[in-house]
Design an enzyme around this catalytic site. Structure first.
Site, PDB file in Angstrom:
ATOM      1  CB  SER A   1     -78.116 -49.939 -37.829  1.00 10.52           C
ATOM      2  OG  SER A   1     -77.363 -48.518 -37.362  1.00 10.52           O
TER       3      SER A   1
ATOM      4  CE1 TYR B   1     -74.111 -50.422 -29.738  1.00  2.00           C
ATOM      5  CE2 TYR B   1     -75.305 -48.280 -29.659  1.00  2.00           C
ATOM      6  CZ  TYR B   1     -75.293 -49.777 -29.891  1.00  2.00           C
ATOM      7  OH  TYR B   1     -76.558 -50.338 -30.298  1.00  2.00           O
TER       8      TYR B   1
ATOM      9  CE  LYS C   1     -75.380 -51.076 -33.199  1.00  2.00           C
ATOM     10  NZ  LYS C   1     -75.483 -52.695 -33.561  1.00  2.00           N
TER      11      LYS C   1
HETATM   12  N1  LIG Z   1     -81.858 -52.899 -26.675  1.00  5.04           N
HETATM   13  C1  LIG Z   1     -81.691 -51.744 -27.216  1.00  5.04           C
HETATM   14  O1  LIG Z   1     -82.175 -50.505 -26.709  1.00  5.04           O
HETATM   15  C2  LIG Z   1     -81.064 -51.469 -28.739  1.00  5.04           C
HETATM   16  C3  LIG Z   1     -81.242 -50.163 -29.469  1.00  5.04           C
HETATM   17  C4  LIG Z   1     -80.609 -50.222 -30.850  1.00  5.04           C
HETATM   18  C5  LIG Z   1     -79.941 -51.110 -31.201  1.00  5.04           C
HETATM   19  N2  LIG Z   1     -79.667 -52.503 -30.563  1.00  5.04           N
HETATM   20  C6  LIG Z   1     -79.075 -53.329 -31.107  1.00  5.04           C
HETATM   21  O2  LIG Z   1     -79.790 -54.559 -31.281  1.00  5.04           O
HETATM   22  C7  LIG Z   1     -78.945 -55.831 -31.180  1.00  5.04           C
HETATM   23  C8  LIG Z   1     -79.460 -56.813 -30.329  1.00  5.04           C
HETATM   24  O3  LIG Z   1     -79.537 -56.251 -28.983  1.00  5.04           O
HETATM   25  P1  LIG Z   1     -80.493 -56.519 -27.830  1.00  5.04           P
HETATM   26  O4  LIG Z   1     -81.041 -55.294 -27.432  1.00  5.04           O
HETATM   27  O5  LIG Z   1     -81.299 -57.606 -28.296  1.00  5.04           O
HETATM   28  O6  LIG Z   1     -79.486 -57.246 -26.558  1.00  5.04           O
HETATM   29  P2  LIG Z   1     -79.206 -58.465 -26.167  1.00  5.04           P
HETATM   30  O7  LIG Z   1     -80.303 -59.304 -25.558  1.00  5.04           O
HETATM   31  O8  LIG Z   1     -78.075 -58.501 -25.089  1.00  5.04           O
HETATM   32  O9  LIG Z   1     -78.464 -59.281 -27.367  1.00  5.04           O
HETATM   33  C9  LIG Z   1     -77.305 -59.169 -27.910  1.00  5.04           C
HETATM   34  C10 LIG Z   1     -76.955 -60.477 -28.439  1.00  5.04           C
HETATM   35  O10 LIG Z   1     -75.480 -60.294 -29.216  1.00  5.04           O
HETATM   36  C11 LIG Z   1     -74.937 -61.353 -29.043  1.00  5.04           C
HETATM   37  N3  LIG Z   1     -73.561 -61.304 -29.074  1.00  5.04           N
HETATM   38  C12 LIG Z   1     -72.711 -60.457 -28.673  1.00  5.04           C
HETATM   39  N4  LIG Z   1     -71.383 -60.535 -28.878  1.00  5.04           N
HETATM   40  C13 LIG Z   1     -71.417 -61.595 -29.703  1.00  5.04           C
HETATM   41  C14 LIG Z   1     -70.642 -62.393 -30.628  1.00  5.04           C
HETATM   42  N5  LIG Z   1     -69.243 -61.836 -30.625  1.00  5.04           N
HETATM   43  N6  LIG Z   1     -71.219 -63.296 -31.458  1.00  5.04           N
HETATM   44  C15 LIG Z   1     -72.143 -63.441 -31.366  1.00  5.04           C
HETATM   45  N7  LIG Z   1     -73.309 -62.874 -30.768  1.00  5.04           N
HETATM   46  C16 LIG Z   1     -72.674 -61.985 -29.923  1.00  5.04           C
HETATM   47  C17 LIG Z   1     -75.052 -61.997 -27.499  1.00  5.04           C
HETATM   48  O11 LIG Z   1     -74.908 -63.188 -27.184  1.00  5.04           O
HETATM   49  P3  LIG Z   1     -74.398 -63.749 -25.909  1.00  5.04           P
HETATM   50  O12 LIG Z   1     -75.732 -64.218 -25.169  1.00  5.04           O
HETATM   51  O13 LIG Z   1     -73.492 -64.851 -25.959  1.00  5.04           O
HETATM   52  O14 LIG Z   1     -73.885 -62.363 -25.081  1.00  5.04           O
HETATM   53  C18 LIG Z   1     -76.874 -61.679 -27.613  1.00  5.04           C
HETATM   54  O15 LIG Z   1     -77.296 -62.752 -28.347  1.00  5.04           O
HETATM   55  C19 LIG Z   1     -77.329 -55.243 -31.154  1.00  5.04           C
HETATM   56  O16 LIG Z   1     -76.530 -55.196 -32.278  1.00  5.04           O
HETATM   57  C20 LIG Z   1     -77.574 -53.922 -30.390  1.00  5.04           C
HETATM   58  O17 LIG Z   1     -76.661 -52.889 -30.784  1.00  5.04           O
HETATM   59  C21 LIG Z   1     -80.377 -52.785 -29.217  1.00  5.04           C
END
Ligand SMILES: NC(=O)c1ccc[n+]([C@@H]2O[C@H](COP(=O)([O-])OP(=O)(O)OC[C@H]3O[C@@H](n4cnc5c(N)ncnc54)[C@H](OP(=O)(O)O)[C@@H]3O)[C@@H](O)[C@H]2O)c1
Length: 270
Positions: free
Chosen positions: A132, A146, A150
């Protein structure tokens, strides 16, 4: 017996770091992603199976699950990590963009979860970890979509907990604050029409808020270690908060009523 984790969105960020962490701990890892042909690192690791899965393509979920179960027999942990952020004033978003945000972050996570429940029920064990955000319990401006997704993940997970604990399956939430991944450059879709003057002040306020919160961001390892704890600590704990920023803001949220908290957030936008 060697345990197995199945990860969505393992091409980058938290998903990839978690794949590497579990691999380093001796687990089998099913690292799924939309474009496995682009992956060069995880494909080199033993006991890491890289498979195609787009959470919006439900046939691809079933196909990847079937290959994973055939390869490793039992999936112990499902990590629903795939997601992205649709930011910007609601009125500037085309309906297709709104539907894609919910199709990915909510329906994709639900479809993946649903695909694994019969397997985990038959095994009378398993842990489902849903990524989340602190944004599943507090909101920032210009992110109604967004946060909508979540908050949905939070409600979905809390209710599912009653349903699955009856037969030994745990569901958990990981709630990161800002984490230093490429999320803001590769997974943040900001849609704004600069000609609509009315949104410029709140956009400026959002920028100030991000500037104030930015220095508190966590390294990606903090997120993958929280996921490791959620998957392996043997507890029934529901929530795993990641990062000082998330801890601070959630503690403030819990200590104030809705209107006082709204006022607190607005002071951070000036
Ligand atoms: N970074 C933060 O500050 C933060 C904070 C809170 C929560 N989150 C959550 O953490 C999770 C991971 O994010 P991250 O920070 O690691 O960012 P990230 O490196 O951009 O990773 C996002 C991942 O989701 C994949 N994705 C997007 N759409 C998809 C789909 N339709 N089917 C399968 N995969 C898909 C992307 O794949 P592609 O390579 O194909 O684009 C990528 O592997 C997300 O749910 C995000 O909302 C992140």
């Amino acid at each position: 017996m060697t345990q197995t984790i199945f990860i969505t969105g393992a091409s980058s960020g938290m998903g990839k770091d978690t794949a590497k962490l579990f691999h380093s701990k001796g687990w089998n890892v099913v690292a799924t992603m939309r474009s496995p042909e682009k992956e060069t690192e995880l494909t080199e690791l033993e006991n890491v199976l890289v498979l195609r899965l787009d959470v919006t393509d439900h046939d691809s979920i079933d196909a990847a699950r079937d290959v994973a179960v055939a390869a490793y027999g039992k999936i112990d942990v499902l990590l629903n990590n795939a997601g992205y952020g649709a930011f910007g004033p609601l009125e500037t978003f085309p309906m297709a963009g709104i539907e894609k945000q919910f199709a990915t972050n909510v329906l994709g996570l639900i479809a993946t979860t649903k695909a694994f429940i019969p397997h985990m029920r038959a095994n009378a064990s398993g842990t489902i970890v849903n990524v989340s955000s602190m944004g599943g319990r507090v909101t920032l401006p210009l992110a109604s979509l967004y946060h909508g997704t979540k908050y949905a993940v939070e409600g979905f997970t809390e209710s599912l907990r009653y349903e699955l604990e009856a037969f030994g399956v745990r569901v958990k939430l990981v709630e990161p604050g800002n984490v230093n991944t490429d999320f803001s450059s590769r997974s943040l879709e900001f849609v704004m029409d600069q000609s609509i003057q009315e949104y410029l002040p709140i956009a400026g306020g959002m920028t100030k808020l991000f500037e104030k919160m930015g220095p508190d961001a966590s390294e990606v390892s903090a997120a993958s270690e929280a996921i490791w704890s959620a998957a392996t600590d043997g507890s029934d704990t529901l929530r795993y908060v990641v990062g000082e920023d998330a801890r601070k803001i959630l503690s403030k949220r819990n200590s104030q009523d809705d209107d006082a908290f709204h006022a607190t957030m607005k002071t951070m936008m000036t």
